[in-house]
Design a protein around this motif. Sequence first.
Motif, mmCIF file in Angstrom:
data_model
loop_
_atom_site.group_PDB
_atom_site.id
_atom_site.type_symbol
_atom_site.label_atom_id
_atom_site.label_comp_id
_atom_site.label_asym_id
_atom_site.label_seq_id
_atom_site.Cartn_x
_atom_site.Cartn_y
_atom_site.Cartn_z
ATOM 1 N N VAL A 115 0.902 -1.144 0.000
ATOM 2 C CA VAL A 115 0.000 0.000 0.000
ATOM 3 C C VAL A 115 0.946 1.199 0.000
ATOM 4 C CG1 VAL A 115 -1.787 1.242 1.254
ATOM 5 C CG2 VAL A 115 -1.770 -1.268 1.261
ATOM 6 N N GLY A 116 1.063 1.818 -1.159
ATOM 7 C CA GLY A 116 2.034 2.906 -1.314
ATOM 8 C C GLY A 116 1.625 4.147 -0.542
ATOM 9 N N GLU A 117 2.636 4.867 -0.056
ATOM 10 C CA GLU A 117 2.377 6.138 0.613
ATOM 11 C C GLU A 117 2.289 7.196 -0.484
ATOM 12 O OE1 GLU A 117 5.352 7.755 3.514
ATOM 13 O OE2 GLU A 117 4.787 5.857 4.483
ATOM 14 N N GLU A 118 1.198 7.869 -0.582
ATOM 15 C CA GLU A 118 0.941 8.881 -1.626
ATOM 16 C C GLU A 118 0.872 8.283 -3.027
ATOM 17 O OE1 GLU A 118 3.365 12.411 -1.063
ATOM 18 O OE2 GLU A 118 2.893 12.356 1.077
ATOM 19 N N GLU A 119 1.939 7.648 -3.483
ATOM 20 C CA GLU A 119 1.950 7.065 -4.832
ATOM 21 C C GLU A 119 2.109 5.544 -4.719
ATOM 22 O OE1 GLU A 119 1.540 8.981 -7.261
ATOM 23 O OE2 GLU A 119 2.886 10.710 -7.311
ATOM 24 N N PRO A 120 1.551 4.787 -5.701
ATOM 25 C CA PRO A 120 1.838 3.346 -5.713
ATOM 26 C C PRO A 120 3.352 3.113 -5.834
ATOM 27 C CG PRO A 120 0.225 3.943 -7.403
ATOM 28 C CD PRO A 120 0.724 5.220 -6.828
ATOM 29 N N VAL A 121 3.818 2.023 -5.260
ATOM 30 C CA VAL A 121 5.261 1.768 -5.213
ATOM 31 C C VAL A 121 5.871 1.687 -6.622
ATOM 32 C CG1 VAL A 121 6.910 -0.037 -4.598
ATOM 33 C CG2 VAL A 121 5.319 0.833 -2.895
ATOM 34 N N THR A 122 5.177 1.044 -7.556
ATOM 35 C CA THR A 122 5.722 0.951 -8.924
ATOM 36 C C THR A 122 5.849 2.344 -9.541
ATOM 37 O OG1 THR A 122 5.010 -1.324 -9.242
ATOM 38 C CG2 THR A 122 5.255 -0.001 -11.247
ATOM 39 N N LYS A 123 4.913 3.234 -9.224
ATOM 40 C CA LYS A 123 5.009 4.595 -9.743
ATOM 41 C C LYS A 123 6.243 5.302 -9.163
ATOM 42 C CE LYS A 123 2.079 8.467 -10.872
ATOM 43 N NZ LYS A 123 0.739 9.035 -10.717
ATOM 44 N N GLN A 124 6.537 5.038 -7.899
ATOM 45 C CA GLN A 124 7.734 5.629 -7.281
ATOM 46 C C GLN A 124 8.990 5.176 -8.043
ATOM 47 O OE1 GLN A 124 7.761 4.720 -3.019
ATOM 48 N NE2 GLN A 124 5.557 5.051 -2.880
ATOM 49 N N LEU A 125 8.998 3.888 -8.411
ATOM 50 C CA LEU A 125 10.151 3.354 -9.147
ATOM 51 C C LEU A 125 10.247 3.959 -10.550
ATOM 52 C CD1 LEU A 125 10.337 1.307 -6.813
ATOM 53 C CD2 LEU A 125 10.701 -0.461 -8.476
ATOM 54 N N ILE A 126 9.084 4.118 -11.202
ATOM 55 C CA ILE A 126 9.078 4.686 -12.560
ATOM 56 C C ILE A 126 9.590 6.129 -12.505
ATOM 57 C CG2 ILE A 126 7.577 5.409 -14.482
ATOM 58 C CD1 ILE A 126 5.911 2.864 -13.984
ATOM 59 N N GLN A 127 9.195 6.860 -11.458
ATOM 60 C CA GLN A 127 9.681 8.246 -11.325
ATOM 61 C C GLN A 127 11.207 8.274 -11.138
ATOM 62 O OE1 GLN A 127 7.034 9.416 -8.168
ATOM 63 N NE2 GLN A 127 5.484 10.180 -9.591
#
Length: 291
Positions: free
Chosen positions: A136-148
């Motif tokens: 359960v990502g904080e603010e953003e999904p974890v995969t989105k954090q990685l893509i960023q």
Amino acid sequence: MNKVTKAVIPAAGFGTRFLPFTKAVPKEMLPIIDTPTIEYIVKEAIESGIKDILIIISEGKECIKTYFGKNGDLEQFLTEKGKTQEVSLLKRIPSDVRISYIYQKEQLGLGHAVLCAKEFIGNEPFALLLGDDLYVGEEEPVTKQLIQAFEKTNSTILGTLEVAKEDISKYGICSPKEKKMDRLVELNGVIEKPKAEEAPSNLAIGGRYVLTSTIFKYLQSQQRGAGGEIQLTDSIMRLMVEEKVYSLAVAGKRYDLGSKKGFLEATVDFALKREDLKPITEDILNNKKGL
Ligand code: G1P
């Protein structure tokens, strides 16, 4: 720079930790309340901007395809009965997202499973999401954090979490180049399931990756490693001779669905987060206190 629009989800394993259930039903179909775990993983990918998903399955796991496929008869039945809410439950995957499948014929390890996605990926970067790790990502999904992080570095990114010493030998462990405590750090090594005494850190790979397609070059010639399996971690180590690799400490809560404890915890937490189930879950938990 290439955008990350493709994701790979390996789902071909035997699921031995959840026997006898997994004798007949894939572990990815185990529900957290009313939703199979694999749908949470697919949802994370979609919410991270992924449009094309490849699920790697093995024989006997066709019900995963059935689950994400269209069930015209059921849809028609519910529509005729005026059950519009139930109809909407059948259509949770947006129409601009494609899900496809490929068979891994032999279970030779995670590296071998990822290699099955070579043609699907071509020469684009891609996200890899392992089904045993639910976030359960904080603010953003974890995969989105990685893509960023990928968009900043144009390099392979490994999502990490810090683990206790006694758990180090269960994970791929990262070796940061410098001992800075930034969330995003360059690595000079990764090692699969080391002994705690030999581990370069306690930064564990947590089942989320953005990989460049260069990884396939190394996977193709990868020898068996820890546990006699073809390990993705070993190919990532070899990839470092030609490309930078970073780790990103992910922000979010992780549930280890490979363990019964993680599974139970996810079930309770997800129930407490649902308006329709919160009161009854609290009631059940409160009444158990005296046991
Ligand atoms: C796999 C990876 C390992 C990673 C782990 C995360 O191991 O090989 O590097 O740390 O997932 O859950 P497995 O748990 O499949 O043995």
